[in-house]
Motif scaffolding. Structure first.
Motif, PDB file in Angstrom:
ATOM      1  N   GLN A 169       6.080   3.087   0.763  1.00 34.25           N
ATOM      2  CA  GLN A 169       5.530   2.297   0.860  1.00 34.25           C
ATOM      3  C   GLN A 169       5.112   1.878   1.905  1.00 34.25           C
ATOM      4  N   PRO A 221      -1.506  -3.097  -5.252  1.00 29.92           N
ATOM      5  CA  PRO A 221      -1.190  -3.936  -4.548  1.00 29.92           C
ATOM      6  C   PRO A 221      -1.100  -5.149  -4.042  1.00 29.92           C
ATOM      7  N   MET A 223      -6.928   4.346  -2.395  1.00 27.15           N
ATOM      8  CA  MET A 223      -7.450   2.999  -3.440  1.00 27.15           C
ATOM      9  C   MET A 223      -8.431   3.950  -4.552  1.00 27.15           C
ATOM     10  N   GLN A 255       0.797  -1.489   0.102  1.00 32.33           N
ATOM     11  CA  GLN A 255      -0.543   0.148   0.194  1.00 32.33           C
ATOM     12  C   GLN A 255       0.876   1.006  -0.685  1.00 32.33           C
TER      13      GLN A 255
END
Length: 393
Positions: free
Chosen positions: A59, A110, A223, A24
């Motif tokens: 990330q 992801p 997202m 993520q």
């Protein structure tokens, strides 16, 4: 990552790397561990390890000891991102099967870090992602025969072993349950000494819960934003592939009036009396005027050259009985931008024109060549101009 226990470790050279991690993008590098903890709790098998990669895109990812992940084990996808930049898509044959990895805009997808034990699954996934386009570098096993880069993973990775996994939970959280019970009882006993201490503790817990909820909302929003960006990118690509470009060939030629005047002038220059030769016909092409003669009994090649000397070059056929002379049409200029007529208008105007000349004409509609399919368009680098529908007569 949900599912039963499985291997999440591959060997590159002599070093083990963690794969199969859930990646993520960090909303705030300062709260990475909190974001990772929240994600770990939502998994069917709670995660207990995490890794963070810093740089152009920050990330984090969570890992599982049940998959073979260990503290201080390098994260393969993050290590590969230290070597490669931009948009890259890869499938490598490794000792544990086939490792699929993908990154867009320097961010690992992801689900862009997966180890497959069946070759068909990563190949299907690779083909699905490949048609999206926009990849700077693409890697596949040489035996797939796709013409992509087949450099072995060990050479691509070039010994990169950072960043590495660390424990997601603190020392207390990883203690055995029996030890936690004793420790909790001790904490509760101390906490009961004063009501004020309990109130402070409750306030901290409430703030922590609110913060976790805020981070979860940020992760969901990020997202959704990424999915929207990918959808917009695909829509733009589809629009580009479906664009229809008309090849306006008529704008690159002279107007009919200009062409006719130039044709008449050139034919007037060419139509001379050549001793011993009889004029057989004359014609103009797109850029050339031509007159043809047949030799009579008194004619000769010498008389042909004499008659056309200084006017045009002479072309004699293999029999010596026919000749032709040509001149290039002068003064022709391109029409430039013009409004195209509709097919019914063209048909009616042409028919009326030739009716006025008391001549017959047959018009035949010529359709446009079909548009290429998506695969052919991509192979050619995109849409190409197609000629418009028109009449032949």
């Amino acid at each position: 990552m949900e599912g039963t226990e499985q291997s999440g470790v591959i060997t590159i050279g002599e070093m083990e790397y963690a794969v199969g991690m859930f990646w993520q993008t960090a909303e705030d590098p300062k709260t990475v561990k909190r974001e990772a903890k929240l994600a770990a709790k939502q998994e069917a098998i709670p995660a207990d390890l995490f890794v963070m990669r810093e740089g152009f895109v920050a990330q984090w990812a969570i890992g599982w000891t049940s998959y073979g992940h260990k503290k201080d084990m390098p994260a393969a996808a993050a290590c590969l991102s230290e070597v490669l930049t931009g948009n890259w898509l890869a499938v490598f044959r490794v000792d544990g099967g086939w490792w699929f990895a993908a990154s867009r805009r320097d961010a690992i997808l992801p689900d862009g870090d997966i180890l497959y034990d069946n070759e068909d699954e990563p190949r299907t996934r690779f083909e699905t992602e490949f048609v999206r386009g926009g990849w700077d570098r693409v890697f596949t096993p040489e035996e797939w025969g796709m013409g992509a880069d087949s450099t072995p993973l060990e050479e691509v990775m070039a010994g990169q072993d950072e960043p590495k996994l660390s424990y997601l939970l603190d020392f207390y959280s990883r203690l055995p349950k029996s030890v936690k019970i004793v420790a909790a009882a001790s904490v509760i006993g101390v906490a009961l000494v004063g009501y004020i201490g309990v109130e402070v503790y409750s306030s901290i817990v409430a703030k922590e819960s609110a913060e976790q909820e805020r981070l979860a909302a940020q992760a969901r929003a990020a997202m959704q934003e990424r999915l929207a960006a990918e959808a917009a990118e695909k829509a733009e690509r589809d629009r580009w592939l479906k664009s229809d470009i008309v090849d306006r060939v008529w704008e690159k030629t002279a107007s009919p009036g200009q062409w006719a005047s130039s044709c008449a002038a050139s034919l007037d220059t060419l139509t001379v009396e050549v001793p011993g030769w009889r004029m057989r016909g004359m014609a103009c092409s797109k850029s050339t005027a031509t007159v043809r003669w047949d030799r009579m009994e008194s004619g000769s090649i010498s008389s042909a050259y004499y008659g056309l000397r200084g006017i045009a070059d002479v072309a004699i056929d293999d029999t010596g009985d026919q000749m032709a002379a040509s001149l290039r049409l002068e003064g022709l200029t391109e029409r430039g931008d013009q409004v195209a007529w509709k097919m019914p208008e063209i048909k009616e105007n042409f028919l009326e024109l030739f009716q006025g000349l008391n001549s017959n004409i047959t018009l035949t509609a010529v359709a446009r060549p079909p548009q290429l399919d998506e695969e052919e368009l991509l192979a050619r680098g995109g849409p190409r101009p197609r000629p418009p529908q028109h009449f032949a007569f």
